[in-house]
Design an enzyme around this catalytic site. Sequence first.
Site, mmCIF file in Angstrom:
data_model
loop_
_atom_site.group_PDB
_atom_site.id
_atom_site.type_symbol
_atom_site.label_atom_id
_atom_site.label_comp_id
_atom_site.label_asym_id
_atom_site.label_seq_id
_atom_site.Cartn_x
_atom_site.Cartn_y
_atom_site.Cartn_z
ATOM 1 C CD GLU A 1 8.936 -2.228 -3.879
ATOM 2 O OE1 GLU A 1 8.252 -2.073 -4.888
ATOM 3 O OE2 GLU A 1 8.461 -2.256 -2.729
ATOM 4 C CD GLU B 1 8.916 -0.670 2.913
ATOM 5 O OE1 GLU B 1 7.906 -1.300 2.545
ATOM 6 O OE2 GLU B 1 9.588 0.028 2.146
HETATM 7 O O1 9MR Z 1 1.833 1.506 2.735
HETATM 8 C C1 9MR Z 1 1.829 2.130 1.472
HETATM 9 C C2 9MR Z 1 0.410 2.275 0.967
HETATM 10 O O2 9MR Z 1 -0.301 3.192 1.764
HETATM 11 C C3 9MR Z 1 0.413 2.722 -0.483
HETATM 12 O O3 9MR Z 1 -0.919 2.700 -0.965
HETATM 13 C C4 9MR Z 1 1.283 1.790 -1.291
HETATM 14 C C5 9MR Z 1 1.323 2.202 -2.758
HETATM 15 O O4 9MR Z 1 2.079 1.324 -3.502
HETATM 16 O O5 9MR Z 1 2.598 1.798 -0.772
HETATM 17 C C6 9MR Z 1 2.647 1.275 0.514
HETATM 18 O O6 9MR Z 1 3.978 1.220 0.977
HETATM 19 C C7 9MR Z 1 4.858 0.360 0.265
HETATM 20 C C8 9MR Z 1 6.240 0.949 0.346
HETATM 21 O O7 9MR Z 1 6.254 2.270 -0.130
HETATM 22 C C9 9MR Z 1 7.249 0.113 -0.442
HETATM 23 N N1 9MR Z 1 7.219 -1.262 -0.020
HETATM 24 C C10 9MR Z 1 5.910 -1.896 0.041
HETATM 25 C C11 9MR Z 1 4.945 -1.048 0.898
HETATM 26 C C12 9MR Z 1 3.606 -1.749 1.021
HETATM 27 O O8 9MR Z 1 2.997 -1.850 -0.219
#
Ligand code: 9MR
Length: 382
Positions: A180, A288
């Site tokens: 990102e 994802e």
């Molecule tokens: O699924 C993840 C969640 O459990 C965490 O709390 C969160 C923190 O920002 O991150 C989520 O995963 C993210 C991923 O690392 C990057 N792309 C977006 C995903 C969903 O937010």
Amino acid sequence: MSRLAKIVSGIMAGAVLILIVAILIVNRSDPNEPAQSDIPSLAVEYADFFPIGAAIEPSQTNGLKAGLLKKHVNWLVAENVMKPDSIHPAEETFNWSNADKIVAFAKENGMEIRYHTLVWHSQVGAWFFKDSEGKPMVDETDPVRQKANKKLLLERLDTHVRTIVDRYKNDIKSWDVVNEVIEPADPDGMRASEWYKIAGIDYIATAFQAAREAGGPDIKLYINDYGTDDPRKRDLLYDLVKKLLDQGVPIDGVGHQTHIDVYGPTVESIIESMRKFAELGLDNIVTELDMSIYSWNDRSDYGTVIPEEILAQQAKRYGELFQAFRDHREILSGVVFWGIADDHTWLNGFPVKRTNAPLLFDKQYQAKPAFWSVVDPSVKTD
Ligand code: 9MR
């Protein structure tokens, strides 16, 4: 009691005992067995196309969830425990145990693993961005000290990347190096993270170079982002990647997060983006995938009963998406879901706490209509 009564009651007691044993046998279930053992395996169905993956937490390496994963996926990614703050919470501390658990589970079950993610602006320890006196580097105004801070940050990053890649390079071949880094709303389209404010795009180059040097030519290095179907964001990402490639930065591919919903974006725009990056000689992975049942700006909640027509719409769209993925397998090397069943998804808490159902299995680990249209996208659901 008469002799006859004794015989009858003996027979009855025996029958009750047999009944109890029979009930116990019928209900005996292996805690690692998937809820439905008589349905096709996603990974097997897709063996001729590409691997199918899922994000996992260490707690899901046991029990029913583990059974579901073992049956349906051949690729894993840590949902959280390989992120910078989890694995490298302080300058001198690396926490390997949770990440190791996922690596061990994958190896025991013959699955591949992706690394997510070496660098991110979120879930990263604040220590990275403190100067030698413990002050936030971003507040520095003196150009000489700013230069020293940038050097210190890039050295820390280099150590971070090399230490992790060195540990897992034999077990993990696919790596999200940065996550990102594009933000169309920020000046010049680069996310104005601490990384960027202190080091410009050099932090991206440093991370890729360190990963390549530590991991050698066999590991594949990805730049990962969401919304890569959006032409504005896609083109910003494209320009950045092209510039970095021209500088000799070793990028192998683009990770398209693909957090989509039942209403958009179009399947064509998702494929179009992959095509563009493929023209640069890059690989594409869907990293994802999930499909919210709400439109992105809608905050309502269906509650516990999701309308059947929404699940049917989701199935139809999942089918169209996977048909397109199959048709473009020469530019797409894998698809990873962000979870496996609707009981555990970030979308149950974002953007508000509510019931969402973005995956192929429901909260009871039963296959949803969407599962069947992914298994066979040629079956029209309307
Ligand atoms: O699924 C993840 C969640 O459990 C965490 O709390 C969160 C923190 O920002 O991150 C989520 O995963 C993210 C991923 O690392 C990057 N792309 C977006 C995903 C969903 O937010």
